[in-house]
Enzyme design. Structure first.
Site, PDB file in Angstrom:
ATOM      1  N   ARG A  82       2.739  10.645  -5.604  1.00 21.90           N
ATOM      2  CA  ARG A  82       2.987  11.892  -6.336  1.00 21.90           C
ATOM      3  C   ARG A  82       2.841  11.719  -7.853  1.00 21.90           C
ATOM      4  NH1 ARG A  82       6.907  12.911  -1.758  1.00 21.90           N
ATOM      5  NH2 ARG A  82       6.103  14.766  -0.721  1.00 21.90           N
ATOM      6  N   LEU A 138      -3.213   5.497  -0.793  1.00 23.21           N
ATOM      7  CA  LEU A 138      -2.585   4.189  -0.979  1.00 23.21           C
ATOM      8  C   LEU A 138      -2.637   3.687  -2.420  1.00 23.21           C
ATOM      9  CD1 LEU A 138      -3.939   2.421   2.228  1.00 23.21           C
ATOM     10  CD2 LEU A 138      -1.898   3.860   1.935  1.00 23.21           C
ATOM     11  N   GLY A 169       9.268   0.381   2.104  1.00 23.38           N
ATOM     12  CA  GLY A 169       9.546   0.127   0.700  1.00 23.38           C
ATOM     13  C   GLY A 169      10.968   0.565   0.339  1.00 23.38           C
ATOM     14  N   HIS A 186       2.037   0.423  -1.246  1.00 25.43           N
ATOM     15  CA  HIS A 186       1.709   0.378   0.182  1.00 25.43           C
ATOM     16  C   HIS A 186       1.050  -0.957   0.539  1.00 25.43           C
ATOM     17  CE1 HIS A 186       1.201   4.834  -0.816  1.00 25.43           C
ATOM     18  NE2 HIS A 186       2.175   4.853   0.071  1.00 25.43           N
TER      19      HIS A 186
HETATM   20  P1  AMP Z   1       4.572   7.022   1.767  1.00 26.33           P
HETATM   21  O1  AMP Z   1       3.153   6.953   2.162  1.00 26.33           O
HETATM   22  O2  AMP Z   1       4.788   7.465   0.367  1.00 26.33           O
HETATM   23  O3  AMP Z   1       5.437   7.739   2.760  1.00 26.33           O
HETATM   24  O4  AMP Z   1       5.097   5.533   1.782  1.00 26.33           O
HETATM   25  C1  AMP Z   1       4.854   4.652   2.838  1.00 26.33           C
HETATM   26  C2  AMP Z   1       5.676   3.405   2.640  1.00 26.33           C
HETATM   27  O5  AMP Z   1       5.324   2.802   1.391  1.00 26.33           O
HETATM   28  C3  AMP Z   1       7.189   3.676   2.582  1.00 26.33           C
HETATM   29  O6  AMP Z   1       7.872   2.638   3.261  1.00 26.33           O
HETATM   30  C4  AMP Z   1       7.470   3.654   1.110  1.00 26.33           C
HETATM   31  O7  AMP Z   1       8.794   3.323   0.785  1.00 26.33           O
HETATM   32  C5  AMP Z   1       6.504   2.563   0.646  1.00 26.33           C
HETATM   33  N1  AMP Z   1       6.273   2.682  -0.800  1.00 26.33           N
HETATM   34  C6  AMP Z   1       5.844   3.779  -1.481  1.00 26.33           C
HETATM   35  N2  AMP Z   1       5.808   3.516  -2.812  1.00 26.33           N
HETATM   36  C7  AMP Z   1       6.223   2.230  -2.966  1.00 26.33           C
HETATM   37  C8  AMP Z   1       6.406   1.383  -4.095  1.00 26.33           C
HETATM   38  N3  AMP Z   1       6.177   1.796  -5.340  1.00 26.33           N
HETATM   39  N4  AMP Z   1       6.834   0.113  -3.876  1.00 26.33           N
HETATM   40  C9  AMP Z   1       7.096  -0.324  -2.617  1.00 26.33           C
HETATM   41  N5  AMP Z   1       6.931   0.430  -1.516  1.00 26.33           N
HETATM   42  C10 AMP Z   1       6.503   1.691  -1.676  1.00 26.33           C
END
Ligand code: AMP
Length: 283
Positions: free
Chosen positions: A191, A31, A151, A35
Site C-alpha cells: 500500500r 511483492l 511477517g 514478502h
Molecule cells: P500481504 O500480501 O500484504 O498480505 O502480505 C503477505 C505476507 O507478507 C504477510 O505475512 C505479511 O505480514 C508479510 N509482509 C508484508 N510486508 C512485510 C514486511 N515489510 N516485512 C515482513 N513481512 C511482510
C-alpha cells in the site's frame, strides 16, 4: 524452477505428488522484499517452497481497496524467479488462482478467533480477521504445509493465525518473521505505492514515534507510565487510527505480568492506512 498454477484441480494434482514436507508463504501479491524475505526463509528450510498469490475478497470491508489492490502477477513471478536463483536445486510452486471460486467454491465455513477479532485492528476493520483466518485455514487445507511463514509487520494477523492453528490442532508450524523496512524506516507494504512523495515523508512519523516510545521505555517496566503519557500526547495528531501498548502474546492492555510488549500503530494518510509495530522487552 518456478511452477505457476492457476486452478485448484491442477494444484491438487501437483501437491499430491509431493513426497517431502513443504514450507508455505501466503500473500496477496504485489511483492516486495518483505514478502521475498519469507520466501527466502522457506527456501532455506525446505527443498520446495509453496507460495500463494491471492487477493482475498473476504478480508476487505465494503469501503476498502479490494478492486484497486495492485495485481502484478508477471512482475511477482520475476521476483520469485530471481530469488530462487540464489538457491540452486530448490524449487517454488506458485498457486495464483484465477478467481475466488478456485479457493472457496463449495466452502461456506467461516473461521474465527474470537479473542482477537474485534480488538485493535479488528475494531477498525470489522470482519477482517474472520476473512484472514478463513482464507489461511482454507489455504492450509489445500497446500498442507509443514511450516508457514508470516511477517510480524501484520502483528495481530500473525497472532490470529498462530492461535487458530493451535486451537484447531492444525499440523503446521507458524513462524513469524521480522519486519523489512525501507532505508527511511518505513515498513515495506504494497500500500506504500498509494502515497505521494510528500506523504512518504509524513509517513515516517509512524516508525519514528514507535522508536521514540521504545527509547523512553528503555527496557524497564517502571517507564511504562511515561510511555503511556507519550502515547496520549502523540494521539493528539488525528492521523492516528490507534497507537497502543500491549502484551505480545495476548494483546492484553494489562502489562503487569508482561515481559515483552508490543507497540502497535496505524497512521492514516488520506485513505491509506499504514501499519507498523515494535516489540520491546521489559523487566
Ligand atoms: P500481504 O500480501 O500484504 O498480505 O502480505 C503477505 C505476507 O507478507 C504477510 O505475512 C505479511 O505480514 C508479510 N509482509 C508484508 N510486508 C512485510 C514486511 N515489510 N516485512 C515482513 N513481512 C511482510
Amino acid at each position: 524452477m518456478v511452477k505457476i498454477i492457476r486452478s485448484l484441480a491442477e494444484f491438487t494434482k501437483i501437491r499430491d505428488k509431493e513426497k517431502s514436507p513443504i514450507g508455505f508463504v501466503p500473500t496477496m501479491g504485489n511483492l516486495h522484499q518483505g514478502h521475498i524475505s519469507l520466501l527466502e526463509e522457506a527456501l532455506k528450510e525446505f527443498n520446495t517452497a509453496y507460495f500463494s498469490i491471492f487477493v482475498n475478497p473476504k478480508q476487505f470491508g465494503p469501503s476498502e481497496d479490494f478492486n484497486k489492490y495492485p495485481r502484478t502477477l508477471d512482475q511477482d513471478i520475476e521476483k520469485i524467479a530471481s530469488c530462487l536463483r540464489k538457491y540452486p536445486g530448490k524449487s517454488v510452486v506458485v498457486f495464483a488462482p484465477t478467481s475466488p471460486d478456485e479457493v472457496y467454491l463449495g466452502q461456506n465455513h467461516t473461521i474465527s478467533v474470537p479473542e482477537m477479532k474485534d480488538i485493535i485492528e479488528g475494531e477498525c476493520r470489522p470482519g477482517h480477521f474472520d476473512g484472514v483466518a478463513t482464507v489461511v485455514f482454507r489455504l492450509f487445507e489445500i497446500v498442507r504445509p509443514a511450516k508457514s511463514y508470516f511477517g510480524l509487520k501484520d502483528y495481530q494477523q500473525y497472532l490470529v493465525i498462530k492461535k487458530m492453528a493451535k486451537d484447531l490442532n492444525l499440523p503446521v508450524v507458524v513462524k513469524g518473521m521480522p519486519i523489512i523496512r525501507e532505508e527511511s524506516g518505513l515498513a515495506m507494504s504494497s500500500r506504500n505505492q498509494y502515497l505521494t512523495f510528500e506523504e512518504r515523508t509524513e509517513a515516517l512519523v509512524l516508525s519514528q514515534t514507535l522508536q521514540r516510545i521504545s527509547a523512553v521505555i528503555n527496557g524497564k517496566k517502571e517507564n511504562l507510565n511515561k510511555a503511556s503519557e507519550m502515547i496520549k500526547e502523540a494521539l493528539k495528531d488525528s492521523h492516528w487510527n490507534y497507537l497502543e501498548m500491549r502484551d505480545t502474546d495476548s494483546l492484553s492492555s494489562d502489562l503487569h505480568q508482561a515481559n515483552k510488549i508490543v507497540l502497535l500503530g496505524v497512521y492514516q494518510l488520506r485513505t491509506t492506512r499504514l501499519l507498523d509495530n515494535l516489540e520491546v522487552a521489559v523487566q
